[in-house]
Design a protein around this motif. Structure first.
Motif, short mmCIF file in Angstrom:
data_model
loop_
_atom_site.label_atom_id
_atom_site.label_comp_id
_atom_site.label_asym_id
_atom_site.label_seq_id
_atom_site.Cartn_x
_atom_site.Cartn_y
_atom_site.Cartn_z
N CYS A 292 -7.11 -1.20 11.92
CA CYS A 292 -7.07 -1.84 10.60
C CYS A 292 -8.40 -2.58 10.40
O CYS A 292 -8.71 -3.49 11.17
CB CYS A 292 -5.91 -2.82 10.55
N PRO A 293 -9.16 -2.21 9.36
CA PRO A 293 -10.46 -2.87 9.16
C PRO A 293 -10.32 -4.38 8.93
O PRO A 293 -11.21 -5.14 9.29
CB PRO A 293 -11.02 -2.18 7.91
N GLU B 151 -2.34 -6.03 15.46
CA GLU B 151 -3.40 -5.14 14.99
C GLU B 151 -4.78 -5.72 15.30
O GLU B 151 -5.81 -5.08 15.04
CB GLU B 151 -3.29 -4.90 13.48
N HIS C 148 -7.89 -6.51 10.24
CA HIS C 148 -7.60 -7.21 11.51
C HIS C 148 -8.72 -7.03 12.54
O HIS C 148 -8.91 -7.86 13.41
CB HIS C 148 -6.25 -6.75 12.07
N VAL D 159 0.83 -1.21 0.00
CA VAL D 159 0.00 0.00 0.00
C VAL D 159 0.87 1.26 0.00
O VAL D 159 2.09 1.19 0.17
CB VAL D 159 -1.02 0.00 1.16
N PHE E 280 1.67 3.84 1.88
CA PHE E 280 2.64 4.32 2.87
C PHE E 280 3.95 3.54 2.78
O PHE E 280 5.01 4.06 3.11
CB PHE E 280 2.06 4.26 4.29
N PRO F 42 -6.58 2.15 4.87
CA PRO F 42 -7.59 2.90 5.62
C PRO F 42 -7.11 3.33 7.01
O PRO F 42 -7.46 4.42 7.46
CB PRO F 42 -8.76 1.91 5.76
N MET F 43 -6.29 2.49 7.65
CA MET F 43 -5.79 2.88 8.99
C MET F 43 -4.94 4.15 8.88
O MET F 43 -5.04 5.06 9.71
CB MET F 43 -4.95 1.76 9.59
N ASN G 4 -6.93 -3.71 -0.32
CA ASN G 4 -6.00 -2.74 -0.90
C ASN G 4 -4.72 -3.43 -1.38
O ASN G 4 -4.20 -3.13 -2.44
CB ASN G 4 -5.69 -1.66 0.13
N ASN H 182 2.50 2.45 9.42
CA ASN H 182 1.26 2.48 8.64
C ASN H 182 0.62 3.86 8.75
O ASN H 182 -0.45 4.04 9.34
CB ASN H 182 0.28 1.43 9.18
S1 SF4 Z 1 -3.93 -5.03 6.31
FE1 SF4 Z 1 -4.82 -3.30 7.45
S2 SF4 Z 1 -3.09 -2.06 8.11
FE2 SF4 Z 1 -2.35 -3.44 6.51
S3 SF4 Z 1 -2.56 -2.23 4.64
FE3 SF4 Z 1 -4.42 -3.44 4.82
S4 SF4 Z 1 -5.83 -2.05 5.89
FE4 SF4 Z 1 -3.79 -1.19 6.18
#
Ligand code: SF4
Length: 302
Positions: free
Chosen positions: A172-173, A200, A175, A61, A63, A87-88, A262, A114
């Motif tokens: 985190c949606p 998480e 976890h 992702v 970041f 999202p986090m 994602n 993150n």
């Molecule tokens: S698993 Fe959770 S913390 Fe990791 S990228 Fe996906 S949404 Fe973000």
């Protein structure tokens, strides 16, 4: 296009461009097959800082790709899909953090990686799920601490290290979907299995686990533990690496089909297109990058 042909084209372009492909464990399995290195956030950050490639194709992702750019500004960092964000990471705006810091000038900010480059730039030090305890334990004892943006990793770390700190209420949606009900059901089905979860996960899930650790630590535990069966409470992509590193052992996901949508945007075709078209390039403002690098370097130096 057949996967074998795609793989060949990717290899040719990689050689022409002196590129390296880094992929997180949560990306699709075929994408992991194209990668030079597969790892978790910390491992990939270290690799991004060390590689002598001119181009890094970062399959993870946003970041994560930003962290690679922060550490290696002279390199071209490409994300195969700019929509792949976390999202986090979006649960804390730089403006909110700046305001908090203004109101609490004594507070040391620890930022879980993150988060965006702008948040890292506001933090004193970064951490990953693999080293959060070590990072927090290294801070001066007489200063208040704010941990951002993950409430669960923050709380787990706070309890583990025995250090009072304020924790930002992000999560985190993926976890967060793991529940104690799922734990009870899976434990009833597989009473001999060890329960290994990511920090998480919600507190009650971590509290019920035999082991709480980063993605890499979970893989290592499966390989080294004398147990033959494991229930895994993290993104399902990690099961591939566990099966490779701990062949013959039985692994069950705590929740079937629990994936990070994602991360799954990083498909093999997009990796090929990224190399063909040199897209999509990650840019970080120089002023932000310099400040964010200080926070990342403090973590990497530990
Ligand atoms: S698993 Fe959770 S913390 Fe990791 S990228 Fe996906 S949404 Fe973000």
């Amino acid at each position: 296009m057949e996967f074998a042909e795609l793989k060949e084209r990717v290899a040719k372009l990689k050689a022409e461009k002196n590129a390296v492909i880094l992929a997180h464990y949560y990306t699709p399995f075929e994408t992991q097959e194209l990668a030079d290195f597969v790892g978790d956030s910390l491992e990939l950050s270290r690799l991004a800082a060390k590689t002598d490639a001119d181009t890094i194709v970062f399959c993870g992702v946003d970041f994560m790709a930003e962290s690679a750019k922060i550490l290696s500004p002279e390199k071209t960092v490409l994300t195969p899909d700019p929509r792949a964000n976390c999202p986090m990471a979006n649960m804390l705006m730089p403006k909110e953090l700046r305001r908090y810091k203004k109101e609490h000038p004594e507070t040391i900010v620890v930022a879980y990686v993150n988060c965006s480059a702008e948040i890292k730039a506001e933090a004193y030090i970064c951490c990953t799920s693999a080293n959060a305890g070590k990072v927090v334990a290294s801070l001066p004892k007489d200063k208040p601490v704010l941990f951002v943006p993950d409430r669960y990793l923050g709380t787990f770390t706070k309890n583990k290290v025995g250090r009072e700190m304020e924790v930002w209420p992000g999560f985190c949606p993926t976890h967060q979907r793991f529940t104690i009900k799922a734990v009870q059901e899976m434990k009833a089905k597989h009473p001999e299995a060890e329960l290994l979860v990511h920090p998480e996960c919600p507190e009650e899930v971590s509290a019920a686990a035999d082991f709480v650790g980063s993605t890499s630590a979970i893989i290592k535990r499966c390989a080294e533990s004398p147990s033959e069966e494991f229930i895994i409470g993290t993104e399902q992509g990690v099961l591939k690496a566990i099966r490779e590193k701990a062949p013959g052992k039985k692994v069950y996901p705590l929740l079937e089909g629990n994936v990070c949508p994602n991360m799954k945007l990083m498909t093999p075709h997009k990796v090929l297109w990224a190399l063909e078209d040199n897209e999509y390039e990650i840019k970080v403002k120089e002023e932000t990058r310099i400040k964010a690098k200080i926070a990342l370097d403090r973590m990497l130096a530990l």
